[in-house]
Scaffold this motif. Structure first.
Motif, PDB file in Angstrom:
ATOM      1  N   ILE A 184      -2.024  11.313 -12.949  1.00 41.80           N
ATOM      2  CA  ILE A 184      -2.749  10.413 -12.054  1.00 41.80           C
ATOM      3  C   ILE A 184      -4.204  10.310 -12.502  1.00 41.80           C
ATOM      4  CG2 ILE A 184      -3.485  12.121 -10.351  1.00 41.80           C
ATOM      5  CD1 ILE A 184      -2.410   9.933  -8.302  1.00 41.80           C
ATOM      6  N   ASN A 185      -4.884   9.279 -12.025  1.00 42.57           N
ATOM      7  CA  ASN A 185      -6.287   9.033 -12.360  1.00 42.57           C
ATOM      8  C   ASN A 185      -6.478   8.739 -13.842  1.00 42.57           C
ATOM      9  OD1 ASN A 185      -6.780   9.606  -9.711  1.00 42.57           O
ATOM     10  ND2 ASN A 185      -7.345  11.722 -10.106  1.00 42.57           N
ATOM     11  N   GLY A 224      -8.206   6.786  -9.571  1.00 39.95           N
ATOM     12  CA  GLY A 224      -9.127   7.839  -9.151  1.00 39.95           C
ATOM     13  C   GLY A 224     -10.581   7.438  -9.135  1.00 39.95           C
ATOM     14  N   GLY A 225     -10.858   6.151  -9.067  1.00 37.78           N
ATOM     15  CA  GLY A 225     -12.245   5.720  -8.943  1.00 37.78           C
ATOM     16  C   GLY A 225     -13.013   5.763 -10.253  1.00 37.78           C
ATOM     17  N   SER A 226     -12.427   6.322 -11.318  1.00 36.95           N
ATOM     18  CA  SER A 226     -13.184   6.319 -12.567  1.00 36.95           C
ATOM     19  C   SER A 226     -12.654   5.256 -13.525  1.00 36.95           C
ATOM     20  CB  SER A 226     -13.198   7.701 -13.214  1.00 36.95           C
ATOM     21  OG  SER A 226     -11.941   8.278 -13.154  1.00 36.95           O
ATOM     22  N   ARG A 256      -8.003   1.819  -7.470  1.00 35.47           N
ATOM     23  CA  ARG A 256      -8.642   2.784  -6.584  1.00 35.47           C
ATOM     24  C   ARG A 256      -7.722   3.969  -6.329  1.00 35.47           C
ATOM     25  NH1 ARG A 256     -11.210   1.831  -1.650  1.00 35.47           N
ATOM     26  NH2 ARG A 256     -12.345   0.255  -2.755  1.00 35.47           N
ATOM     27  N   MET A 257      -6.430   3.682  -6.050  1.00 34.37           N
ATOM     28  CA  MET A 257      -5.536   4.756  -5.641  1.00 34.37           C
ATOM     29  C   MET A 257      -4.992   5.534  -6.827  1.00 34.37           C
ATOM     30  SD  MET A 257      -3.641   2.770  -2.552  1.00 34.37           S
ATOM     31  CE  MET A 257      -2.786   4.038  -1.678  1.00 34.37           C
ATOM     32  N   MET A 281       1.102   7.840  -5.783  1.00 33.38           N
ATOM     33  CA  MET A 281       0.048   8.851  -5.781  1.00 33.38           C
ATOM     34  C   MET A 281       0.637  10.241  -5.619  1.00 33.38           C
ATOM     35  SD  MET A 281      -3.168   7.570  -3.596  1.00 33.38           S
ATOM     36  CE  MET A 281      -4.138   9.030  -3.307  1.00 33.38           C
ATOM     37  N   LEU A 306       0.826  -1.206   0.000  1.00 37.32           N
ATOM     38  CA  LEU A 306       0.000   0.000   0.000  1.00 37.32           C
ATOM     39  C   LEU A 306       0.856   1.249   0.000  1.00 37.32           C
ATOM     40  CD1 LEU A 306      -2.877  -0.651   2.512  1.00 37.32           C
ATOM     41  CD2 LEU A 306      -3.051  -0.181   0.094  1.00 37.32           C
ATOM     42  N   LEU A 307       1.927   1.183   0.778  1.00 37.40           N
ATOM     43  CA  LEU A 307       2.787   2.347   0.921  1.00 37.40           C
ATOM     44  C   LEU A 307       3.454   2.675  -0.411  1.00 37.40           C
ATOM     45  CD1 LEU A 307       3.304   3.952   3.439  1.00 37.40           C
ATOM     46  CD2 LEU A 307       5.455   2.771   3.709  1.00 37.40           C
ATOM     47  N   LEU A 326     -12.798   1.779 -13.133  1.00 35.51           N
ATOM     48  CA  LEU A 326     -13.225   0.599 -12.386  1.00 35.51           C
ATOM     49  C   LEU A 326     -12.645  -0.667 -12.996  1.00 35.51           C
ATOM     50  CD1 LEU A 326     -17.032   0.855 -11.563  1.00 35.51           C
ATOM     51  CD2 LEU A 326     -15.096   1.120 -10.039  1.00 35.51           C
ATOM     52  N   TYR A 374       0.929   4.185  -2.601  1.00 35.29           N
ATOM     53  CA  TYR A 374       0.632   5.526  -2.117  1.00 35.29           C
ATOM     54  C   TYR A 374       1.728   6.515  -2.536  1.00 35.29           C
ATOM     55  CZ  TYR A 374      -1.093   9.157   0.898  1.00 35.29           C
ATOM     56  OH  TYR A 374      -1.615  10.328   1.363  1.00 35.29           O
TER      57      TYR A 374
END
Lengths: 269, 423
Positions: A133-134, A216-218, A212-213, A109, A102-103, A220, A106
């Motif tokens: 990003i995203n 950006g949630g768009s 997810r990270m 990100m 995760l780190l 999927l 992150y």
């Protein structure tokens, strides 16, 4: 032989309780509804997410291909250098894996962010801030970064076993370096390629935290979809189980096809 | 409401000592060691709490992360250990990150909890599904401290099941150095403003995201009308191309780092970011918003109901309620704790908007019907995956079947080949 069977008992029990039973439960959930009645509806409902499946498979294929292209030369070089240098180099390859998954994600990100280090540097040399990003590119980057060691290690362990004299013999018999690569090294390292692809592709297709990270949630992916059914607002374990089942089937097919490329005695399934 | 799943990553923020929300950190840090230990707890009725002493019982408390005073801020109490000291009841304290996680955990069974702290709509869902039980308010005398306007809320109309713990509003957090607008002019439609394309964050949670679209369209936040839900989904689809990302907890880091200019957020958390980043400001839009309440409940099947009610009562002790609210920065429904707050906090329109705004323009979520929930969920996934062509319902079953056939075919072929090789 009898003794060996007894020794394998602990694992067989483990496998039964924690692998076989859960798979049966997933299948059971997938084919039943809230009232426990048998239904095909869940599997049918998965159809509406076809585009998410296609996107997941596509991104996982790209990430796997990039990993292979990056790892193959590296694994070859690794296997040809000094023995004691090899272990140092291997440690460097493994080093990122000592850090929490995760780190690491992150960290990307903050690197890729609109005000992140990369965009700040780009601005200095006059290339305006880019949207890094995203995007699906960021998701692929995250996959490659996190799963690269899983490609290098199997390739390395296979190539290390290729005898130097085999390559020398090929040279003696008049092969140029291209021919050595495609007629000797690639065929001999096929099992490594197959297991490397398996080890990168399977986690890449089912990841959810990377998308997810970094997405950006768009963007999927299948993993996000499954997570939404179990822990998210959707809360529908039956649909979640059906999606997992379809995902398992896809992986099974791809693995079966992949295995056709490796020699008969080293089949994974 | 959904705070700090990524609290690990906020280590940097924590190191600079800025996670707490009291208005001046510097004076707090100057507080002497002595003060730390002179903090004492005044309890209204000590006899009440000692009933279970020596009986060796324990209660399981399931709460949001970072949602109770742990005594790490100087001069505050570690609430759970104070409770254990006072009553002799052991507290097993665990965390969850979302209402849905809590729901899934309770539904899944396996563990029993004695105290949970769900939000409004989840409370009404749990009431309809018989997942929480009625409280005996004779055991919770401190309920008298709860402000009148937080009793008998829409999710629990007769106030039989829950005791409010915190509340807050949803508003807009934005970078005031980059957005040249008067505070009063900022409304939800700024999240649809194309001049800020790619600088906007949005909630990654259908209920909260739909609520924003519903406010703009003038619908009720609890609408179950399919046409209105579809219209709200269309509104969200319009927004998609200018949204930088759909996130929840990451709003905290992204806004603090200046990665985005505008985001909807919960008031309590917004206050905490504004301490990290001076250029940020937070407004509760005039056109209305969602008011959320997190309240303490006891699940059906709790093993220690009376001890749990004692815990709820303890949480409503003025000193405890004050320390909790001081730590978590949300707004309190507890009159005595509110009176203890600094005047500056009491008058802060972010934490405590005026009564008129609360009464006229905020709505509390209640649970939607299963059909409405399902429709909202489908619309949401459809919006996020962007392509909405209708698909044949046979597509997936046939695909699954084909997959299996391919595998079996390949395996059989291989088997035959192997047999041939032998001869």
């Amino acid at each position: 032989m009898q003794k060996l069977k007894v020794l394998s008992l602990p694992y067989l029990v483990w496998m039964f309780i924690f692998i076989l039973v859960p798979i049966i439960m997933v299948a059971f959930f997938a084919f039943t509804n809230n009232e426990g009645a048998l239904t095909m509806e869940n599997i049918s409902d998965v159809g509406q997410y076809a585009n998410i499946f296609i996107r997941s498979i596509w991104l996982a294929i790209i990430a796997t291909a990039i990993c292979l292209v990056l790892s193959y030369p590296l694994a070859y070089i690794l296997s040809r250098i000094d023995k004691h240098k090899q272990s140092t180099m291997l440690m460097i390859v493994m080093l990122p894996m000592w850090m929490n998954f995760l780190l690491r994600t992150y960290a990307w990100m903050t690197l890729l962010g609109n005000n992140g280090i990369i965009n700040n540097l780009l601005e200095l040399i006059g290339i305006g801030p880019l949207k890094l990003i995203n995007t699906s590119g960021a998701v692929v980057l995250g996959m490659v970064y996190n799963y690269l060691p899983f490609m290098i290690l199997p390739l390395y362990s296979v190539m290390e076993k290729i005898d130097k004299s085999v390559i020398e013999a090929a040279n003696d018999l008049g092969c140029n370096s291209f021919k050595v690569l495609f007629k000797v090294i690639v065929p001999l390292s096929l099992p490594g390629i197959v297991s490397g692809i398996t080890m990168v592709f399977v986690p890449a297709i089912s990841t959810f935290i990377i998308s997810r990270m970094l997405g950006g949630g768009s963007n999927l992916l299948i993993g996000d979809l499954i997570e939404m059914q179990f822990l998210g607002n959707a809360y529908n374990p039956h649909l979640g189980a059906a999606i997992s089942l379809v995902l398992m089937a896809i992986i099974l097919v791809i693995m079966t096809v992949m295995n056709q490329f490796s020699p008969d005695d080293q089949v994974l399934i | 409401m959904k705070r700090h799943v990524f609290s690990l990553f906020m280590l940097a923020a924590a190191l600079t000592g800025s996670v707490g929300c009291s208005t001046d950190n510097t004076t707090q840090q100057n507080a002497t060691e002595e003060e730390l230990y002179t903090q004492t707890l005044t309890i209204s009725d000590p006899d009440y709490y000692t009933r279970f002493k020596g009986e060796d019982i324990s209660i399981n408390v399931y709460n949001w992360g970072e949602y109770i005073s742990t005594g790490t801020d100087e001069g505050t109490l570690d609430v759970n250990s104070e409770f254990e000291k006072l009553t002799g009841i052991k507290v097993n304290y665990t965390n969850y990150a979302t209402n849905e996680e809590l729901y899934a955990k309770l539904k899944g069974g396996g563990t029993t909890y004695d105290i949970i702290i769900p939000s409004d709509y989840m409370i009404s869902k749990m009431i309809t599904e018989d997942m929480i039980q009625k409280l005996d308010f004779n055991n919770i005398p401190n309920f008298s401290y709860i402000m009148d306007n937080f009793r008998n809320m829409a999710y629990d109309p007769a106030n039989e099941y829950s005791v409010p713990y915190t509340w807050g509003t949803v508003g807009i957090i934005y970078d005031e150095t980059m957005i040249d607008m008067d505070e009063e002019d900022i409304d939800w439609d700024i999240l649809w403003d194309e001049t800020y394309a790619d600088q906007i964050l949005m909630f990654d949670n259908p209920r909260d995201a739909f609520a924003i679209a519903e406010i703009i369209l003038g619908y009720s936040l609890n609408t179950e009308n399919p046409d209105e839900l579809i219209a709200a989904a269309d509104k969200l689809k319009e927004q998609k191309k200018i949204v930088q990302g759909y996130v929840m907890d990451e709003i905290f880091d992204k806004m603090a780092a200046g990665d985005a200019l505008i985001a909807p957020y919960y008031a309590g958390d917004a206050l905490a970011i504004m301490e990290d980043n001076d250029s940020l400001n937070f407004v509760v839009p005039q056109s209305g918003t969602n008011l959320f309440v997190d309240a303490m409940c006891i699940p059906t099947g709790a093993k220690q109901k009376e001890a749990a009610e004692m815990y709820i009562n303890f949480m409503c002790e003025p000193d405890i309620a004050y320390d909790n609210i001081d730590y978590i920065c949300y707004s309190t429904p507890h009159q005595a704790a509110f009176d203890m707050l600094d005047e500056e906090v009491q008058n802060n329109p972010v934490s405590y908007p005026d009564d008129e705004l609360i009464a006229e323009r905020t709505t509390v979520f209640v649970n939607l019907s299963d059909e409405a929930n399902k429709l909202m969920q489908n619309l949401w996934t459809e919006m996020k995956s962007a392509e909405d062509e209708t698909v044949n319902k046979w597509l997936m079953p046939i695909f699954l079947l084909l997959c299996m056939v391919t595998v079996v075919f390949v395996l059989i072929k291989r088997h035959i080949k192997r047999k041939k090789d032998i001869f």
